[in-house]
Motif scaffolding. Structure first.
Motif: not given
Length: 266
Positions: A181-187
């Motif tokens: 999905l192109g997620v750069k920052h996962l919280l």
């Protein structure tokens, strides 16, 4: 303060006076979440033969020394340097000040998906199917950061001992999907995206940063994982603008304070 921003070829309004702090405040010497039974974060007045940093004990000011383990004592943000042989710091990795983001709520459960080491009956996981049900039609613009709240969700997460109450984690398929999905920052609101005792393999971490054998992947150098957040139930799933605040540590991880701002399409 309100502002109009352009995202996804649309205009949105954001009120910067109404941010929601989704970190767990670090209560030195008080109740804290804890992982791996590390010592609690603590603070004590600095003292020497001529000075005491405690106004209650006659000192001129409060002047404390802090001891903490960011990965285990509370909300923290980590970079690829967490798992690579090359020492990469969070301060050189996190370059974005405001990031379009999307908040979802997941109910972890059982799955036929995979993990290394092999899943055991008591494992509760976040699966690819869990994520697809929430994200399949969301614009990639708002998936630069993905915020995941898990259920059950209550104040106990702010003081939870994860050795007594294990947390959920991500399957291989789930983390591959997040990367796609192109997620750069996962919280996330668990202490690790991996099973806490995983023979040191760190499957989900390696999947997210696309690393092999602890080698640096330059394409993932600016991706981050933030763990042990807490998102109150009154904050609704949806689109936000994320301000991911960290201490300027030259370290693989730092205590952090993610603040999210609701955005309204005009």
């Amino acid at each position: 303060m309100k502002a109009i921003i352009d995202l996804d070829s649309k205009k949105f309004q954001v009120d910067f006076s109404k941010g929601e702090d989704v970190s767990i405040p670090l209560n030195f010497n008080g109740n804290q979440p804890n992982t791996y039974d590390v010592p609690k974060a603590n603070a004590k007045p600095y003292s020497d033969n001529n000075f005491i940093g405690d106004t209650r004990k006659g000192g001129p000011c409060n002047f404390e020394t802090f001891n903490l383990t960011p990965h285990c004592n509370g909300t923290h943000t980590e970079c690829i340097g967490h798992i690579t042989e090359k020492r990469i710091s969070i301060i050189e990795s996190l370059k974005e000040e405001f990031v379009p983001s999307f908040l979802i709520t997941i109910n972890p459960g059982k799955t036929i998906e995979n993990y290394v080491p092999k899943l055991i009956p008591e494992d509760l996981v976040i699966s690819k199917q869990n994520l697809k049900d929430k994200l399949e039609n969301i614009s990639s613009t708002f998936l630069k950061a993905l915020i995941i709240r898990t259920t059950p969700n209550d104040e106990h997460k702010k003081t939870r001992d994860y050795m007594k109450t294990p947390s959920c984690f991500f399957t291989i398929e789930a983390m591959d999907y997040i990367v796609s999905l192109g997620v750069k920052h996962l919280l996330v609101d668990m202490p690790s995206v991996d099973r806490l005792f995983d023979d040191g393999i760190l499957t989900a971490h390696n999947k997210f940063w696309e690393t092999e054998e602890k080698k640096l992947n330059n394409n993932s150098k600016h991706k981050t994982i933030t763990e042990m957040i807490f998102v109150p139930n009154n904050i609704l799933d949806g689109k936000y603008l994320l301000n991911l605040q960290i201490a300027p540590f030259v370290s693989d991880a730092s205590p952090s304070r993610p603040i999210i701002y609701h955005i309204n399409e005009l």
